[in-house]
Write a protein that holds these residues in place. Structure first.
Motif, PDB file in Angstrom:
ATOM      1  N   ALA A 395       0.879  -1.352  -0.198  1.00 54.47           N
ATOM      2  CA  ALA A 395      -0.125   0.102  -0.242  1.00 54.47           C
ATOM      3  C   ALA A 395       0.920   1.132   0.092  1.00 54.47           C
ATOM      4  CB  ALA A 395      -1.034   0.023   1.154  1.00 54.47           C
ATOM      5  N   SER A 399       0.816   4.066  -2.722  1.00 52.64           N
ATOM      6  CA  SER A 399       0.634   5.652  -2.441  1.00 52.64           C
ATOM      7  C   SER A 399       1.752   6.479  -2.952  1.00 52.64           C
ATOM      8  CB  SER A 399       0.839   5.727  -0.827  1.00 52.64           C
ATOM      9  OG  SER A 399      -0.484   4.779  -0.202  1.00 52.64           O
ATOM     10  N   ALA A 495      -3.106  -4.618  -6.281  1.00 49.44           N
ATOM     11  CA  ALA A 495      -2.865  -3.322  -5.586  1.00 49.44           C
ATOM     12  C   ALA A 495      -2.870  -2.280  -6.231  1.00 49.44           C
ATOM     13  CB  ALA A 495      -1.381  -3.291  -4.956  1.00 49.44           C
ATOM     14  N   TYR A 497      -5.012   2.095  -6.779  1.00 42.26           N
ATOM     15  CA  TYR A 497      -5.532   3.370  -5.813  1.00 42.26           C
ATOM     16  C   TYR A 497      -6.728   3.553  -6.704  1.00 42.26           C
ATOM     17  CZ  TYR A 497      -3.540   5.466 -10.228  1.00 42.26           C
ATOM     18  OH  TYR A 497      -3.294   5.996 -11.306  1.00 42.26           O
ATOM     19  N   TYR A 505      -7.206   6.906  -1.947  1.00 39.90           N
ATOM     20  CA  TYR A 505      -6.754   5.480  -1.249  1.00 39.90           C
ATOM     21  C   TYR A 505      -6.100   4.643  -2.075  1.00 39.90           C
ATOM     22  CZ  TYR A 505     -10.616   7.457   1.836  1.00 39.90           C
ATOM     23  OH  TYR A 505     -11.458   8.224   2.516  1.00 39.90           O
ATOM     24  N   ALA A 506      -4.967   4.069  -1.519  1.00 42.96           N
ATOM     25  CA  ALA A 506      -4.187   2.908  -2.011  1.00 42.96           C
ATOM     26  C   ALA A 506      -4.933   1.705  -1.275  1.00 42.96           C
ATOM     27  CB  ALA A 506      -2.697   2.764  -1.603  1.00 42.96           C
ATOM     28  N   ILE A 507      -5.409   0.660  -2.114  1.00 36.89           N
ATOM     29  CA  ILE A 507      -6.060  -0.536  -1.630  1.00 36.89           C
ATOM     30  C   ILE A 507      -5.193  -1.781  -2.178  1.00 36.89           C
ATOM     31  CG2 ILE A 507      -8.109  -1.957  -1.831  1.00 36.89           C
ATOM     32  CD1 ILE A 507      -9.654   0.786  -2.836  1.00 36.89           C
ATOM     33  N   THR A 508      -4.956  -2.366  -1.165  1.00 36.24           N
ATOM     34  CA  THR A 508      -4.170  -3.628  -1.323  1.00 36.24           C
ATOM     35  C   THR A 508      -5.007  -4.733  -0.905  1.00 36.24           C
ATOM     36  OG1 THR A 508      -2.112  -2.606  -0.874  1.00 36.24           O
ATOM     37  CG2 THR A 508      -1.882  -4.759  -0.825  1.00 36.24           C
TER      38      THR A 508
END
Length: 538
Positions: A395, A399, A495, A497, A505-508
């Motif tokens: 993440a 980012s 992974a 964003y 938001y970064a989403i992993t």
């Protein structure tokens, strides 16, 4: 004369004897009075509370589930009412008709309105479907101190707000009520104090991420603010039940492990670091490379998943099809040490520290000695070999790509509150450090959006808006059946964003043994992104 002396002596004996009896009576009476006093005061503890753990909007993450109990002062009226409640509600209440002293009774759904029965609605510390259980943690069996997570790391801060609710009854020396029907005195000592610890988590996004991960046997999901590094949601599955910890002790899926904070083989998500290092060192985004289905590195053959080869492609296309030979070539051109140096600046191989001993694991990067071997550089270039990272670190990587090239420091604790309405103080935050140029960030973002629209990430494409992201299917070198090569455990990653235009938001997403990042992890990313959109529209 003798008679007078004897009479006087007898009178003195009687006098002193009387005085001794009187002293004994006074003394004994005092002791009896004291004993009666002691026996007449009976304190029944109904509940204990502790500092609250809040989300970033001061929504409680604990104490959200209620239950009803009764304080029962034994009497014929109370016993009759409880017996009638058993018949009315259709399940047994474990009341004790032979009890002599007041006691607590779990009522479940039952409600009992009768003399000598006082009902209370109490808040359980943990809900059945607890939000962020691996972050919140749990208490020791005694219930008076933290044993894991925030409960342990910030135990001292939470203990400041300990409180209790008790009832004081007046009983006779035998333990019976002096006056049946008399209400007990309610004793509140700092009970339900609103003070506590404030986290960076968002309860609604946390709930949405947990829902999106339902059905995953083992895995993790992390949502991070791309500008601050604040952890907005942290999910690890399976989760333990903090109310029934013993049931999870022998679970082979290890529910006590926080997978979001644990290192894994990361596979193709790391190609973003390889690409960033190459672009920062002069590699042209449109420089062509011809994939023939394999690449020879000092006699070791690395195959492409597309065995016939992708033909000529540039960086954008290579990201879309996740071509291993392309990134191996890119890594060898750039150099292993350069890639590792950038990875370290982004946050790889560094544990995140959230205070009080609560940390993530650090993960691993290949050593300089390992990187003397071109095959090790080749493995690193597409996210294999001795490289491991946590979902939190992935993440961080997304980012950095999404926010213009700035490395962020993960943060979990926002601060503290004394009134449950205002944040009294903040924990330290760290200014982002630019580690890649905005130009490099823009190129990678364009590649990731294209991958979501036309490439391997299409199954992760949100229904609302656009996003950028990268799939990965990470080999582990572990096999379900050591005699069958095709039984290797492969972790599925996605992974990215969201949203693409103005990343927030970064989403992993990680699914252990999920095989395909596109098929398994991608749809979970989509569900989380869509949920965030709907929450923002409320």
């Amino acid at each position: 004369m003798g008679r007078r002396v004897m009479g006087l002596y007898a009178a003195l004996v009687v006098l002193f004897g009387g005085m001794l009896c009187r002293l004994y009576a006074l003394s004994g009476g005092g002791l009896l009075a004291s004993a009666a006093n002691t026996q007449s005061a009976f304190l029944l503890e109904v509940d204990r509370t502790r500092g609250i753990i809040y989300d970033r909007d001061l929504e409680p993450l604990v104490g959200t589930h209620s239950r009803t109990v009764a304080a029962v002062q034994p009497s014929p009226e109370a016993n009759t009412a409880l017996a009638e409640a058993v018949n009315e509600y259709g399940y047994p209440l474990e009341f004790d008709p032979a009890a002599s002293r007041p006691y607590l009774l779990e009522l479940g759904e039952a409600r009992v309105f009768a003399p000598n029965v006082e009902m209370f609605t109490l808040q359980d510390r943990y809900a059945q479907n607890q939000l962020a259980p691996h972050i919140v943690g749990y208490l020791a069996p005694e219930g008076d101190r933290g044993a894991a997570g925030i409960e342990l790391a910030y135990d001292e801060a939470l203990q400041q707000y300990d409180g209790s609710l008790s009832l004081r009854y007046t009983l006779d020396a035998s333990g019976q009520a002096l006056r049946t029907g008399e209400l007990p005195q309610v004793v509140r000592e700092n009970y339900q104090d609103p003070g506590g610890v404030v986290l960076t988590l968002d309860a609604e996004i946390q709930r949405a991420a947990q829902t999106a991960m339902e059905g995953v046997e083992k895995g993790a999901a992390v949502v991070m603010d791309v500008h601050t590094g604040d952890l907005v949601a942290v999910v690890s599955v399976p989760a333990y039940d903090a109310n029934h910890l013993a049931e999870s002790l022998h679970d082979p899926n290890s529910p006590f492990v926080n997978r979001a904070f644990s290192p894994y083989n990361v596979g193709s998500t790391f190609k973003l670091v390889t690409a960033a290092a190459a672009l920062e060192n002069g590699y042209g985004r449109n420089t062509p490379y011809t994939c023939l289905g394999a690449i020879d590195v000092d006699g070791q053959i690395f195959h492409c998943h597309w065995r016939i080869g992708h033909g000529e492609l540039d960086l954008k296309k290579a990201v879309e099809v996740s071509c291993n030979p392309f990134f191996i070539h890119l890594g060898l051109e750039t150099g292993g040490k350069t890639i590792v140096s950038l990875a370290r600046e982004i946050g790889f191989s560094k544990a995140a520290d959230f205070g009080g001993g609560l940390t993530t694991q650090s993960g691993t990067l290949p050593t300089d000695n390992e990187l003397k071997d071109p095959a090790a550089v080749a493995n690193l270039s597409f996210g294999q070999g001795s490289l491991t990272a946590t979902p939190v670190q992935i993440a961080q990587m997304l980012s950095t790509v999404a926010n213009g090239g700035y490395a962020v420091t993960p943060r979990l604790v926002e601060g503290f509150t004394e009134d449950g309405e205002t944040i009294r103080s903040h924990t330290p935050s760290y200014a982002p450090n630019q580690v890649i140029s905005k130009r490099t960030s823009d190129i990678l973002r364009e590649c990731l959006v294209s991958n979501m629209e036309e490439g391997s990430g299409i199954k992760a494409k949100p229904l609302y808006g656009t996003a950028g992201g990268k799939t990965a299917s990470a080999q582990t070198g572990l096999y379900r059946d050591p005699e069958q090569e095709e039984s290797e455990i492969v972790h599925a990653w996605f992974a990215g964003y969201y949203p693409a235009e103005q990343p927030q938001y970064a989403i992993t997403v990680l699914v252990e043994g999920g095989e395909s990042g596109s098929d398994t992890a991608g749809p979970i990313f989509r569900r989380i992104a869509d949920a965030i959109h709907l929450l923002q529209m409320k």
